[in-house]
Design a protein around this motif. Structure first.
Motif, short mmCIF file in Angstrom:
data_model
loop_
_atom_site.label_atom_id
_atom_site.label_comp_id
_atom_site.label_asym_id
_atom_site.label_seq_id
_atom_site.Cartn_x
_atom_site.Cartn_y
_atom_site.Cartn_z
N ALA A 171 29.51 54.62 31.40
CA ALA A 171 30.94 54.34 31.35
C ALA A 171 31.57 54.39 32.73
O ALA A 171 32.45 53.58 33.05
CB ALA A 171 31.62 55.35 30.42
N ALA A 172 31.13 55.31 33.58
CA ALA A 172 31.70 55.41 34.92
C ALA A 172 31.43 54.15 35.73
O ALA A 172 32.29 53.69 36.50
CB ALA A 172 31.14 56.64 35.64
N SER A 173 30.26 53.59 35.57
CA SER A 173 29.93 52.35 36.28
C SER A 173 30.73 51.18 35.73
O SER A 173 31.18 50.31 36.50
CB SER A 173 28.43 52.07 36.17
N ARG A 174 30.96 51.16 34.43
CA ARG A 174 31.80 50.11 33.85
C ARG A 174 33.21 50.19 34.44
O ARG A 174 33.79 49.17 34.82
CB ARG A 174 31.85 50.26 32.33
N ASP A 175 33.74 51.39 34.54
CA ASP A 175 35.08 51.57 35.10
C ASP A 175 35.13 51.10 36.55
O ASP A 175 36.11 50.48 36.98
CB ASP A 175 35.51 53.03 35.01
N ARG A 176 34.07 51.38 37.31
CA ARG A 176 34.02 50.95 38.71
C ARG A 176 34.01 49.43 38.80
O ARG A 176 34.73 48.83 39.61
CB ARG A 176 32.77 51.54 39.39
N TYR A 177 33.23 48.78 37.97
CA TYR A 177 33.19 47.32 37.96
C TYR A 177 34.56 46.75 37.61
O TYR A 177 35.01 45.76 38.22
CB TYR A 177 32.14 46.81 36.97
N LEU A 178 35.22 47.33 36.63
CA LEU A 178 36.54 46.84 36.23
C LEU A 178 37.57 47.01 37.34
O LEU A 178 38.43 46.15 37.54
CB LEU A 178 37.00 47.54 34.95
N ASP A 179 37.47 48.11 38.09
CA ASP A 179 38.36 48.29 39.24
C ASP A 179 38.09 47.23 40.31
O ASP A 179 39.04 46.70 40.93
CB ASP A 179 38.16 49.69 39.84
N ILE A 180 36.83 46.92 40.53
CA ILE A 180 36.47 45.88 41.51
C ILE A 180 37.02 44.53 41.07
O ILE A 180 37.57 43.76 41.89
CB ILE A 180 34.94 45.83 41.69
N ILE A 181 36.92 44.23 39.80
CA ILE A 181 37.43 42.95 39.28
C ILE A 181 38.94 42.88 39.44
O ILE A 181 39.50 41.82 39.81
CB ILE A 181 36.99 42.76 37.82
N ALA A 182 39.62 43.99 39.19
CA ALA A 182 41.07 44.01 39.37
C ALA A 182 41.45 43.74 40.83
O ALA A 182 42.42 43.02 41.12
CB ALA A 182 41.64 45.35 38.91
N ALA A 183 40.67 44.29 41.77
CA ALA A 183 40.93 44.05 43.19
C ALA A 183 40.69 42.59 43.54
O ALA A 183 41.43 42.00 44.35
CB ALA A 183 40.05 44.96 44.03
N LEU A 184 39.70 41.98 42.93
CA LEU A 184 39.43 40.56 43.17
C LEU A 184 40.56 39.69 42.63
O LEU A 184 40.92 38.69 43.24
CB LEU A 184 38.09 40.18 42.53
N ARG A 185 41.11 40.09 41.50
CA ARG A 185 42.28 39.37 40.98
C ARG A 185 43.44 39.45 41.97
O ARG A 185 44.10 38.44 42.26
CB ARG A 185 42.71 39.98 39.65
N ASP A 186 43.66 40.64 42.52
CA ASP A 186 44.74 40.81 43.49
C ASP A 186 44.50 40.00 44.76
O ASP A 186 45.44 39.66 45.48
CB ASP A 186 44.91 42.29 43.84
N ASP A 187 43.21 39.68 45.01
CA ASP A 187 42.84 38.88 46.18
C ASP A 187 42.90 37.39 45.89
O ASP A 187 42.57 36.58 46.75
CB ASP A 187 41.44 39.29 46.64
N GLY A 188 43.30 37.02 44.68
CA GLY A 188 43.48 35.61 44.37
C GLY A 188 42.40 34.96 43.54
O GLY A 188 42.48 33.75 43.26
N ALA A 189 41.40 35.71 43.12
CA ALA A 189 40.36 35.13 42.28
C ALA A 189 40.94 34.79 40.90
O ALA A 189 41.81 35.50 40.38
CB ALA A 189 39.19 36.09 42.13
N GLU A 190 40.45 33.71 40.33
CA GLU A 190 40.91 33.26 39.01
C GLU A 190 39.92 33.60 37.91
O GLU A 190 40.28 33.57 36.72
CB GLU A 190 41.14 31.75 39.04
#
Length: 233
Positions: A171-190
């Motif tokens: 679960a901790a790794s899933r949360d880390r991946y989701l945080d990374i994806i959120a940062a990519l969204r903030d960087d403009g990824a679609e």
């Protein structure tokens, strides 16, 4: 029906998903007791992973090329390499096999185009995210490609090899991946390409900040379509 050759074991955790998904799709299309005519060569991933770490891609290509050659000799009419990373040496593997290669990036490109995505984030092993073999194919198809920051790439790579490839879904790794994806969204990824065949084990069914494109599922669907079309292009 034509026979499909699967070059797997990298890791066997995701190869099992390929086998199940291809068979399920063929059964659903044909009905009854139908299943997929498949030849599988599953390698010892430890040997391949060691060659990846040492940068000896030529030797890795030779090992996998010999395996692919065996699949062709046994009757496979097309080849599926059941891993994103080893598409770095897809060309020499396909050349050794002498049969058509169903490239993992191609159905992903088609799905992204259908969804109208322009800027896409790529998650995968360090080799997939940092080398050019994967991104170049996407860029040639017209996509802008971004990858996570260096620390995030380290975490993504570690989770793949130390956890997912060994059947550990935390679960901790899933949360880390989701945080990374959120940062990519903030960087403009679609959207996000799950560019490692194990990542779906972690994120399947999870609500993420961006749409997720599962290369394992897309590749398996393309393989099943090839079989259902009896090997025709």
């Amino acid at each position: 029906m034509a026979i499909l050759g699967l070059l797997g074991g990298m890791s066997w955790e995701s190869t099992a998903h390929y086998y199940a998904q291809i068979n399920r799709l063929v059964r659903d299309a044909r009905g009854g007791l139908h299943s997929a005519p498949i030849l599988l060569h599953s390698v010892d991933f430890a040997a391949i992973a060691a060659l990846q770490r040492s940068g000896d891609w030529a030797q890795a290509a030779q090992i996998l090329g010999q395996a692919a050659q065996g699949l062709a000799a046994a009757g496979a009419g097309a080849l599926v390499i059941c891993t994103n990373t080893m598409h770095k040496v897809a060309a020499p593997i396909a050349e050794a096999a002498g049969i058509p290669l169903l490239h993992i990036v191609d159905p992903t490109i088609a799905a992204l185009q259908a969804a109208g995505v322009g800027r896409v984030a790529l998650l995968g092993t360090r080799f997939t995210m940092e080398d050019d073999f994967y991104r170049a194919r996407l860029v040639a198809a017209g996509f802008e490609v971004c990858v996570p920051a260096a620390a995030a790439r380290d975490d993504i790579h570690r989770v793949i090899f130390d956890e997912l490839c060994q059947g550990r879904v935390l679960a901790a790794s899933r949360d880390r991946y989701l945080d990374i994806i959120a940062a990519l969204r903030d960087d403009g990824a679609e959207a996000v390409i799950m560019g490692c065949t194990e990542i779906a084990m972690l994120l399947d069914g999870v609500s993420a900040a961006l749409p997720l494109f599962d290369t394992t599922a897309l590749h398996a669907a393309a393989a099943a379509a090839w079989l259902l079309n009896d090997g025709a292009d």
